[in-house]
Scaffold this active site. Structure first.
Site, short mmCIF file in Angstrom:
data_model
loop_
_atom_site.label_atom_id
_atom_site.label_comp_id
_atom_site.label_asym_id
_atom_site.label_seq_id
_atom_site.Cartn_x
_atom_site.Cartn_y
_atom_site.Cartn_z
N LYS A 212 3.02 -4.71 -5.39
CA LYS A 212 1.60 -4.35 -5.46
C LYS A 212 1.49 -2.95 -6.07
CE LYS A 212 -1.30 -2.18 -3.09
NZ LYS A 212 -1.96 -1.65 -4.28
N GLY A 265 4.06 6.71 -1.84
CA GLY A 265 2.62 6.98 -1.76
C GLY A 265 2.40 8.02 -0.69
N SER A 266 1.21 7.99 -0.09
CA SER A 266 0.89 9.08 0.83
C SER A 266 1.45 8.82 2.23
CB SER A 266 -0.62 9.29 0.86
OG SER A 266 -1.26 8.08 1.13
N THR A 267 1.57 9.91 2.96
CA THR A 267 2.22 9.86 4.27
C THR A 267 1.44 9.00 5.27
OG1 THR A 267 3.25 11.99 3.90
CG2 THR A 267 2.96 11.35 6.19
N VAL A 269 -0.53 6.49 4.84
CA VAL A 269 -0.40 5.04 4.56
C VAL A 269 0.97 4.55 5.04
CG1 VAL A 269 -0.24 3.28 2.75
CG2 VAL A 269 -2.04 5.01 2.63
N GLU A 293 8.95 7.02 0.29
CA GLU A 293 8.92 8.41 -0.19
C GLU A 293 7.45 8.80 -0.24
OE1 GLU A 293 11.58 10.03 -0.19
OE2 GLU A 293 12.88 8.28 -0.03
N CYS A 327 4.36 14.54 -6.66
CA CYS A 327 4.64 14.78 -5.25
C CYS A 327 5.41 16.08 -5.08
CB CYS A 327 5.43 13.61 -4.70
SG CYS A 327 6.76 13.13 -5.79
N GLU A 426 -1.84 18.62 1.83
CA GLU A 426 -1.53 18.16 0.48
C GLU A 426 -2.85 17.82 -0.22
OE1 GLU A 426 0.06 14.17 -0.37
OE2 GLU A 426 1.56 15.10 -1.66
P1 NAD Z 1 -1.68 6.20 -1.93
O1 NAD Z 1 -0.99 6.31 -0.61
O2 NAD Z 1 -3.14 6.33 -1.98
O3 NAD Z 1 -1.34 4.77 -2.60
C1 NAD Z 1 -0.01 4.34 -2.76
C2 NAD Z 1 0.01 2.82 -2.73
O4 NAD Z 1 -0.34 2.40 -1.42
C3 NAD Z 1 -1.00 2.19 -3.68
O5 NAD Z 1 -0.43 1.03 -4.25
C4 NAD Z 1 -2.14 1.85 -2.77
O6 NAD Z 1 -2.95 0.79 -3.25
C5 NAD Z 1 -1.42 1.47 -1.50
N1 NAD Z 1 -2.23 1.58 -0.30
C6 NAD Z 1 -3.25 2.42 -0.06
N2 NAD Z 1 -3.75 2.20 1.17
C7 NAD Z 1 -3.01 1.23 1.71
C8 NAD Z 1 -3.04 0.56 2.97
N3 NAD Z 1 -3.90 0.89 3.90
N4 NAD Z 1 -2.11 -0.39 3.18
C9 NAD Z 1 -1.20 -0.70 2.24
N5 NAD Z 1 -1.15 -0.13 1.03
C10 NAD Z 1 -2.04 0.84 0.78
O7 NAD Z 1 -0.96 7.25 -2.90
P2 NAD Z 1 -1.29 7.59 -4.42
O8 NAD Z 1 -2.55 8.36 -4.47
O9 NAD Z 1 -1.12 6.40 -5.29
O10 NAD Z 1 -0.05 8.55 -4.75
C11 NAD Z 1 -0.04 9.88 -4.35
C12 NAD Z 1 0.78 10.08 -3.09
O11 NAD Z 1 2.09 9.60 -3.32
C13 NAD Z 1 0.92 11.55 -2.74
O12 NAD Z 1 0.85 11.70 -1.35
C14 NAD Z 1 2.31 11.89 -3.26
O13 NAD Z 1 2.91 12.99 -2.63
C15 NAD Z 1 3.05 10.61 -2.99
N6 NAD Z 1 4.23 10.46 -3.86
C16 NAD Z 1 5.45 10.72 -3.31
C17 NAD Z 1 6.59 10.63 -4.08
C18 NAD Z 1 7.95 10.91 -3.50
O14 NAD Z 1 8.94 10.61 -4.14
N7 NAD Z 1 8.01 11.48 -2.30
C19 NAD Z 1 6.47 10.27 -5.43
C20 NAD Z 1 5.21 10.00 -5.95
C21 NAD Z 1 4.09 10.10 -5.15
#
Ligand code: NAD
Length: 542
Positions: A212, A265-267, A269, A293, A327, A426
């Protein structure tokens, strides 16, 4: 294993192209950008051998020109999610039994396709979908993605090569089985390379995947799918669905065959996902692997022995490239009083030399748009708050405008409170917060760096005194999974700086390393005895 111990081609990092005015690569990517920008692509769900158009669509628009539509994508319903799972499972046996060199060849071919015929496409799509400058698109969508694919193939062969010793008369072997079930990959908007790598790394190890992507990355995700198809990835190995993330995730995590999650993605979530997996634990056939991550609040701490020019450049590049939406982006900075004026003057003068935020199609732009309206509004709110707060002052930028694109000026907040909200939270945008400390408080400041944030992703120390560098390296041991000395905290390269953080920043399974691939296998030890005992009595029984 096939009929030979095959050596994979030695992985090398893909050289970064320059895109200087008049260069062939620049002309190619600009032509592709125009064609995509003026086109109208329709992105279906990819389930098994079907491309499904559900009819329930959402438009796709570039963040730097959000009224312009470049296409649409089809949204999955619950039945499509179930179908994606069943197609993955139906494909599992054939894929898991394919000899590893055949799997490797598919992903090596994908790497070469991106390096060659798909380079302009994947870069242009990333410029449009995520509003990356060509340099940011090139180091992500082309180079990092190619590196993930090439290096992971090498790591896979190293893993398979890792075998136990055998005492006389027996033969111990380990086979690295794919997980029993399917892997769920959820990817973020900010890196096309991560979007491709999360499903691909699990698939490479013989797993089938439901992927996804982020709603904000689907335009470039389609190019990834095109590459995998042309590389010969069999149908059903990676099934791609988009739509309501909560519905999709609830459906996926309810499956007894769910065997692992590969998330970036974000922490918050990720923590919710972990909780849901815990709640469903009695449903699953195996303990699912959980790899995530997540967020960061990445720091730069400069010592009074640092070179001011180097610190200023680390701040400008580390905090503002790709609008601070990495990130790893520097977002809290600690400067010694004795150097602070000089460093801040250099930062301000760098920012003044930049164009106002604009389209990546204009290659003189260093700053483009942030990803979507939600992010824009959140950043604007924090900027307004800083304008109003007595303990914060905006010393550069502070303007924003979403009439055409989601443009936020690179913004520097100076605070007198080391625990000010933007030192801890963040924001994920082009906003950096600076705290100036008394030179004599160096040791106290290191403690502050350690204690200020729940995250521990990246961080950088700039200093020339080697005792000081050693002190910081030890004091900040647990504050960053990727720690930089005299450099900016961004720009990790696959094969050189395996990437990942601890604390609230993730499980630290280091994307682009053998450690990560090991999470997608379940080793089976096979012991074979050549002369099998026939009498239960040991000699000691007399
Ligand atoms: P996000 O958490 O909004 O979304 C990430 C993914 O999760 C998307 O596919 C989104 O549709 C999905 N998602 C959102 N809500 C969900 C839910 N309730 N249940 C299941 N899936 C859900 O993050 P973003 O805005 O796409 O990316 C930015 C975040 O990612 C920042 O916090 C950044 O620090 C982190 N990030 C971390 C790394 C790393 O390697 N540590 C790398 C890239 C991004």
């Amino acid at each position: 294993m096939g009929k030979g111990f095959f050596h994979v081609p030695k992985a090398v990092n893909e050289p970064i192209k320059g895109y200087a005015p008049g260069s062939q690569e620049r002309n190619e990517v600009l032509a592709q950008y125009k064609s995509y920008f003026n086109g109208n692509v329709e992105v279906p769900l990819y389930i098994g051998n079907e491309e499904i158009k559900t009819g329930n669509t959402k438009p796709m628009s570039p963040p730097h020109d959000h009224k312009h539509v470049v296409g649409s994508y089809h949204l999955a319903e619950k039945s499509h999610v179930s179908k994606a799972i069943s197609n993955a499972l139906a494909s599992r046996k054939a894929w898991a039994n394919l000899t590893w060199e055949q799997r490797a060849a598919i992903f090596l071919k994908a790497a070469e396709l991106i390096a060659g015929p798909y380079r302009a496409k994947i870069n242009a799509a990333t410029m449009i979908a995520q509003s990356k400058t060509i340099h940011q698109a090139e180091i992500d969508a082309a180079c990092e993605f190619i590196d993930f694919l090439r290096f992971n193939v090498e790591y896979m062969s190293e893993i398979y090569n890792e075998q136990p010793s055998s005492a006389p008369g027996i033969w111990n072997r380990v086979e690295y089985r794919p997980l029993e079930g399917f892997v769920y990959a959820i990817t973020p908007f900010n890196f096309t390379a991560i979007a491709g790598n999360l499903p691909a790394s699990a698939a490479m190890m013989g797993n089938v995947v439901v992927w996804k992507p982020s709603d904000s990355q689907i335009f470039s995700a389609k190019v990834i799918v095109d590459v995998f198809k042309e590389a010969g990835l069999p149908d059903g190995v990676i099934n791609v669905i988009y739509g309501d993330p909560v519905m999709i995730t609830e459906t996926v995590l309810a499956s007894p065959d769910f065997a692992g999650i590969h998330f970036t993605g974000s922490t918050h979530v990720f923590k919710e996902l972990w909780k849901q997996i815990g709640n469903n634990i009695h449903t699953y056939k195996t303990y699912p692997k959980i790899v995530g991550e997540t967020g960061g609040k990445d720091f730069i701490v400069a010592h009074k022995t640092a070179n001011p020019n180097q610190v200023a450049t680390a701040i400008v590049r580390g905090a503002f490239e790709f609008q601070g939406q990495k990130c790893s982006a520097a977002s809290r900075v600690y400067l010694p009083k004795s150097l602070s004026k000089e460093i801040l003057d250099l930062v301000k003068s760098d920012l003044q030399s930049m164009n106002k935020p604009g389209s990546p199609e204009d290659m003189s732009n260093f700053i483009t748009a942030v990803i979507h309206e939600g992010s824009f509004d959140k950043l604007a709110k924090y900027i307004d708050q800083a304008k109003a707060d007595k303990n914060a002052e905006i010393i550069a930028g502070g303007n924003y405008d979403k009439s055409k694109g989601y443009f936020i000026e690179p913004t520097v907040i100076l605070t007198t409170d080391p625990k000010y909200t933007t030192m801890e939270t963040e924001l994920f945008g082009p906003v950096v917060t600076i705290y100036v400390y008394e030179d004599a408080d160096w040791a106290k400041t290191l403690k502050l760096v350690d204690e200020t944030s729940e995250y521990a992703l990246t961080g950088a120390v700039l200093a020339t005194d080697r005792y000081v560098i050693d002190e910081a390296t030890k004091a900040l041991e647990n504050c960053a999974g990727n720690f930089y000395i005299n450099d900016k905290p961004t720009g990790a390269v696959v094969g050189q700086q395996p990437f990942g953080g601890a604390r609230a920043s993730g499980t630290n399974d280091k994307a682009g390393s053998a450690q990560n691939l090991l999470r997608w296998v379940s080793p089976r030890l096979i012991k074979e005895t050549f002369v099998t005992p026939t009498d239960y009595r040991y000699p000691f029984l007399g």
